[in-house]
Write a protein that holds these residues in place. Sequence first.
Motif, PDB file in Angstrom:
ATOM      1  N   UNK A 180     -85.508  43.777 -10.602  1.00 58.81           N
ATOM      2  CA  UNK A 180     -86.425  44.646 -11.336  1.00 58.81           C
ATOM      3  C   UNK A 180     -85.799  45.011 -12.665  1.00 58.81           C
ATOM      4  N   UNK A 181     -86.511  44.704 -13.758  1.00 55.87           N
ATOM      5  CA  UNK A 181     -86.025  44.988 -15.102  1.00 55.87           C
ATOM      6  C   UNK A 181     -86.965  45.984 -15.772  1.00 55.87           C
ATOM      7  N   UNK A 205     -84.343  45.543  -0.526  1.00 47.99           N
ATOM      8  CA  UNK A 205     -83.878  44.183  -0.795  1.00 47.99           C
ATOM      9  C   UNK A 205     -83.439  43.993  -2.240  1.00 47.99           C
ATOM     10  N   UNK A 206     -83.540  45.036  -3.051  1.00 49.02           N
ATOM     11  CA  UNK A 206     -83.240  44.900  -4.477  1.00 49.02           C
ATOM     12  C   UNK A 206     -81.749  44.640  -4.693  1.00 49.02           C
ATOM     13  N   UNK A 207     -81.430  43.559  -5.440  1.00 51.43           N
ATOM     14  CA  UNK A 207     -80.025  43.315  -5.756  1.00 51.43           C
ATOM     15  C   UNK A 207     -79.706  43.630  -7.218  1.00 51.43           C
ATOM     16  N   UNK A 208     -80.734  43.672  -8.101  1.00 50.62           N
ATOM     17  CA  UNK A 208     -80.495  43.958  -9.517  1.00 50.62           C
ATOM     18  C   UNK A 208     -81.532  44.936 -10.034  1.00 50.62           C
ATOM     19  N   UNK A 209     -81.057  46.034 -10.624  1.00 51.18           N
ATOM     20  CA  UNK A 209     -81.923  47.002 -11.286  1.00 51.18           C
ATOM     21  C   UNK A 209     -81.404  47.188 -12.706  1.00 51.18           C
ATOM     22  N   UNK A 210     -82.220  46.822 -13.687  1.00 51.00           N
ATOM     23  CA  UNK A 210     -81.813  46.871 -15.097  1.00 51.00           C
ATOM     24  C   UNK A 210     -82.504  48.041 -15.786  1.00 51.00           C
ATOM     25  N   UNK A 211     -81.698  49.053 -16.164  1.00 52.96           N
ATOM     26  CA  UNK A 211     -82.203  50.227 -16.883  1.00 52.96           C
ATOM     27  C   UNK A 211     -81.600  50.293 -18.291  1.00 52.96           C
ATOM     28  N   UNK A 242     -77.621  47.921 -14.153  1.00 47.63           N
ATOM     29  CA  UNK A 242     -77.282  47.737 -15.561  1.00 47.63           C
ATOM     30  C   UNK A 242     -77.746  48.956 -16.346  1.00 47.63           C
ATOM     31  N   UNK A 243     -76.800  49.664 -16.967  1.00 44.69           N
ATOM     32  CA  UNK A 243     -77.125  50.925 -17.645  1.00 44.69           C
ATOM     33  C   UNK A 243     -76.536  50.954 -19.056  1.00 44.69           C
ATOM     34  N   UNK A 244     -76.387  49.811 -19.680  1.00 45.86           N
ATOM     35  CA  UNK A 244     -75.918  49.774 -21.058  1.00 45.86           C
ATOM     36  C   UNK A 244     -76.899  50.531 -21.953  1.00 45.86           C
ATOM     37  N   UNK A 245     -76.362  51.333 -22.873  1.00 46.21           N
ATOM     38  CA  UNK A 245     -77.213  52.036 -23.825  1.00 46.21           C
ATOM     39  C   UNK A 245     -77.932  53.233 -23.241  1.00 46.21           C
ATOM     40  N   UNK A 246     -77.602  53.618 -22.004  1.00 51.26           N
ATOM     41  CA  UNK A 246     -78.201  54.818 -21.417  1.00 51.26           C
ATOM     42  C   UNK A 246     -77.342  56.029 -21.759  1.00 51.26           C
ATOM     43  N   UNK A 247     -77.859  57.206 -21.483  1.00 53.61           N
ATOM     44  CA  UNK A 247     -77.172  58.444 -21.837  1.00 53.61           C
ATOM     45  C   UNK A 247     -75.884  58.611 -21.035  1.00 53.61           C
ATOM     46  N   UNK A 248     -74.884  59.302 -21.596  1.00 51.74           N
ATOM     47  CA  UNK A 248     -73.651  59.575 -20.838  1.00 51.74           C
ATOM     48  C   UNK A 248     -73.929  60.306 -19.527  1.00 51.74           C
ATOM     49  N   UNK A 249     -74.960  61.170 -19.546  1.00 52.39           N
ATOM     50  CA  UNK A 249     -75.305  61.893 -18.325  1.00 52.39           C
ATOM     51  C   UNK A 249     -75.685  60.924 -17.216  1.00 52.39           C
ATOM     52  N   UNK A 250     -76.526  59.917 -17.537  1.00 51.81           N
ATOM     53  CA  UNK A 250     -76.955  58.965 -16.524  1.00 51.81           C
ATOM     54  C   UNK A 250     -75.773  58.126 -16.033  1.00 51.81           C
ATOM     55  N   UNK A 262     -71.767  48.350  -4.934  1.00 51.30           N
ATOM     56  CA  UNK A 262     -72.630  48.060  -6.074  1.00 51.30           C
ATOM     57  C   UNK A 262     -71.793  47.872  -7.334  1.00 51.30           C
ATOM     58  N   UNK A 263     -72.248  46.987  -8.196  1.00 47.87           N
ATOM     59  CA  UNK A 263     -71.579  46.738  -9.462  1.00 47.87           C
ATOM     60  C   UNK A 263     -72.480  47.180 -10.603  1.00 47.87           C
ATOM     61  N   UNK A 264     -71.954  48.034 -11.486  1.00 50.80           N
ATOM     62  CA  UNK A 264     -72.712  48.432 -12.664  1.00 50.80           C
ATOM     63  C   UNK A 264     -72.294  47.526 -13.812  1.00 50.80           C
ATOM     64  N   UNK A 265     -72.628  46.273 -13.683  1.00 49.28           N
ATOM     65  CA  UNK A 265     -72.244  45.288 -14.690  1.00 49.28           C
ATOM     66  C   UNK A 265     -73.095  45.457 -15.944  1.00 49.28           C
TER      67      UNK A 265
END
Length: 1214
Positions: free
Chosen positions: A779-780, A799-805, A828-836, A849-852
């Motif tokens: 899910x992107x 069943x989700x293996x990738x979530x791109x935020x 994936x949380x590149x460019x998200x707020x420091x809080x997130x 889980x990997x936050x790649x």
Amino acid sequence: MAGVGEALVSAVLKEVLRKLGSAVGAQITARWKLRQDMESIKRTLELVQAVLRDAERRSLREEAVSLWLKMLKNAAYDISDMFDDFEVKLSQGRISSSVAKFSMGRKMKNLREKLTDIAVQRSQFGFTLHTCSTDHEEIKKRETTSKVNRATIVGRQKEKVEIVTLLASNREQKTLVIPIFGFGGIGKTTLAKLVFNDDQMQNFDLRAWVYVSPHFDLKMIGKSIISQIKGQVEGLHDLQSVSNSLEEIMCGRSCLIVLDDLWENSCSQLTDLLQMLSHFKKESMIRIIVTTRTEEVARKIGTVTPYKLEPLSDDQCWALFKNISFLPGCPLGEDEKNVMENIGRDIAKKCQGVPMAAQALGYMLRNKAVGEWKSVRDSDIWSGSSTTDDVLPSLKLSYYQMSPYLKLCFSYCSVFPKGFEMHRGNLIQQWISLGFIPPSPEKHITLEKVGENYVNELLGMSFVQYSRLTSLSTREDTKNSMLLRMHDLMHDLGRSVIGDELLLVDGEKEYSSSNGNYRYALVLNHEAQMVVCNDEPAKLRALHFSECPEIHLSLFSKSLRILDLGKCPRGNLPASIGKLKQLRYLSAPDMLHKKVPKHVTSLSKLIHLNMSGSIKISMLPDSIGKLRSLLHLDLSGCCNLSSLPESLGDLTNLLYLDLSGCCKLHSLPESFSGLTNLVHLNLANCSLLETLPKSVDKLRSLLHLELCGCSGLCSLSESFGELVNLSYLDLKNCYDLSSLPKSFGRLCELLYLNLSGCLKLNLNVDIETVFSLTKLQYLNLSRCPSLMHIPESVNNLKDLHTLDLSRCGWIERFPKRLYGMTCLKFLLIQGCSPWLQQRVRESQFKNDMLTLPKFIVERTASGMSSNISLLQAVHPAELEIECLENVTSIEEAAAVNLADKSVLAKLVLAWTPAVGRVVEDEGLLRELQPPGNLKFLKVQGYMGTSFSGWMMNMASCLMHLVCIEMVDLPRCEHLPPFGQLQNLEQLTLKRMPIFRKLGTEFCGGSGAFKKLREFALIDLDTLEEWVTKVSANRGFMFPNLHKLEICRCPRLRLKPCLPRAIEWRIQASDEIIATKYAAGSSFSLMLSKLHVTCCHLLPEKWALFEYLPALEVLEISNYQNKKLPDSLFFLESLRSLKIDISNNNQEQVCDWLVFLSAISSDQRLAVFPSTDLTALENLEISLNDESQRWCKKHDRWTLQNVKNKVTILAFSHM
């Protein structure tokens, strides 16, 4: 390998027998009363088929048998062609019964007589019936033992450690089976020997080595183990006795067993094998290593993930070759040895990491002269088909084990040139077109599905491989998973199999032909007009062109099934193509037709049509609907196609339709609903498409829908939810899509959903609908500005293996726990707020889980290991590994095997400086060698004093690097020779506190830094000298530099002169500006733009400007003097001057205002430093906010054109 190609005969005969029994055969028999001839041909073929196994085996050594099989194969092809020809005539109703009977009868009689003569000849050879197809002598020669000659082994140490570690782990598991798989000659047996003879393995109570062979025999395997342990096997005549004896000797003990060369893939047989070796009354510890060529067998027998053995590195291959080819004490002079080593390295590289190939060539060249080494290196063996029997026999057994149809499919792959990337879907379509894929007995299994199974079989046997790995971090790059290629050894085997059925025409080589039995042709680099005429093959079935400027089709073989013009320049298809009535596959991209030609639409058997990139096509003819057999239609990139005819809906068998890039297509016809079998629809970048037809709900078979880049698509109808079988949906960059239909939640089979860049989509409303799709795996939601919260219902996506935020910077709410998402691997949380980012780190997961791409190494609770092992199974495109100081052992870093992650393009390796380590940085860096395709590398916080071998030899192992950043290296005094990286464009050195000199060793030799465009030196407090010219020819270190940045390098001096660059930025580095440079420095400088900031020199100390006569643009920031630098008058070419005044002395600011006032009243000559700045066109002087406030307070705001905080004075000519 003469005769290997004759192993195809059984496959061809099987196809002909299938046609004899087909509906067409029945029609011919019934309509023209040719039953007797048909039955005679069938009986003869069946008689011949009974001796084929023995004939194919003997053809390897007996030339007469090989020739007999060739005649049989050609006769079988002729019969097949005859059936196809009459099938076309039947479908067209072109022949009367009397004419047809005469014609058919004559052809049938001729072929029957020909076949009978061939069958009679078989008695001359004394073939035996039902002989096993595998060569027993070959098997006997291949029998292995556990003895190992370590002197001949190079590499595999890392693999051995991994297998030994695996064997020693999981002691509570009673039976552990570790399968090692890979193609023949890759070194599986050698690795098993290394493990078997390792010191740790001597602790087992019992050890046994069994060579299994393609002849699987449970009793033989059991007896072999018993004989090695007890020494005698008398009285063991049945399987039960063998099983009882095994239990007697193995029960309650620890046992290590190697089963070498296992081929059996029957689940029941493999289950019986494991039961015989492990199911005992008393608890035993059984460890079994299995070597096999196929992934299928490995997965069936293994209790752990199968271990795929990869090729050796080029250096390891060279070491192996060298050990064998250079005998100790060989009387070679130093010069001769150096020449031979250079040649040997080239040969080793061409072995592509296959140990058996390196060994065979090493033995062959032992004690040979330099000339013979050169001959091997420059031989056509590397571009054509190999005849090295020492290499390929190890693969023949794998080939013989294939089913007849799989043999045909494999051999056809070698028609393409070495290294060619084959598109998986197109390859399957070509197999179908050639009749290589038989219908499945189960009617619901399509030919395409059978073809997919064949591809998977070839992949599992390593006979084909993925050309490029798909990035597992996103699963988005599905195109990569469709690209296949053959290893060169497999290509050689395929070419030897296909033999003289392939016609190769290479415009760069002399060409002659006398064979009239060619079935396939590859035409390369042919500059002259290429005409396949009557004296050339008339029986061609497949014809591929590449780089041929003009092609005449008038006299092509009427038997042609495949015509591939995919690599030819733009042109037109002649009308004569309509005569190719057997044509099933036509790839003709980039044609210049204004519409699909009518003569193409007359090809009734066509199943695949590709006219992608034909930019002049504006419409399709109504006759397109006549292509009722069409399965695949590709019109992608036809950017002038504006409409589609209603007859398109008549293509009821169509499975694949690609209209991507048809940017003028504004609507789809309502007849679209007729495409009820459509599985794959690509409408990407159809930017004028505003909506889909209301009848889209009729496409119930649709699995894959691409709408990315449909920027005009503003809504999806409620009927969209009827696409209940849809598994892949891409809506990326559908900028105008404002909402999802209420029925969207009915897409319950959806596995992949991409909503990235849907800027108007109201996800505050639709997010719950998205999270109701519980089968989603990818899910992107990146770049969706309306996404402000992630509700708890995200936990429904089990069943989700990738979530791109990524770049969702407005998210304010995120669950404290993701307790249900046990499959989630990539967040994936590149460019998200420091809080997130902090909330994600705090969230509790039931999985690893990997936050790649960012990965933070952490130690486990026990402190005995770290989580870096999680990176073993992923293949991301970008990877940032931080906190490497937490790695606890060299072994766990080595197991990550970064070098194998071939899709990796960007890598950051970061340690935290001045923090304790368990593993020394030097050793750790050595094990973190990236793949050869890497383009960006950043090393940060490295505490080592030297660099590992791969960094010192980047020019050979990382030749594609474009950008390097070296940051926070507290002990670094010398750098690797980055200059030899031929593609390096950007280089940054930052915070290296004991780095004092940038010298010529940095270049690594001549021809350095040819492509370097940007160079930055930042925060290098101790850097005192940069040698700007290299000693070899006194040329510049960076000959093509565009941008140079030097920030906070207070001691740096440039020697002997200024470097060559177009744009500079100098910050807080006063020595560079104050230094007097050697005479002539200015003549080598091309600097046109300079930005100086934070320079604290007095105006009279600015010497740099004396050497910049070509400077056109000057910006000075944070300037604190009350007048301009004295040397400004040297800047004869200056066109623009910008100065930012940051002086807090308000009286000095007043002086600047007087200066500005004088200029504005045309009194500038009295106060401006020089009248020599004749090129100056623009002057901008900025005052800071505090200065402006002071001016207003003291009534010093004297200039009428002062606005805000910037005073801009522009002059057309000073």
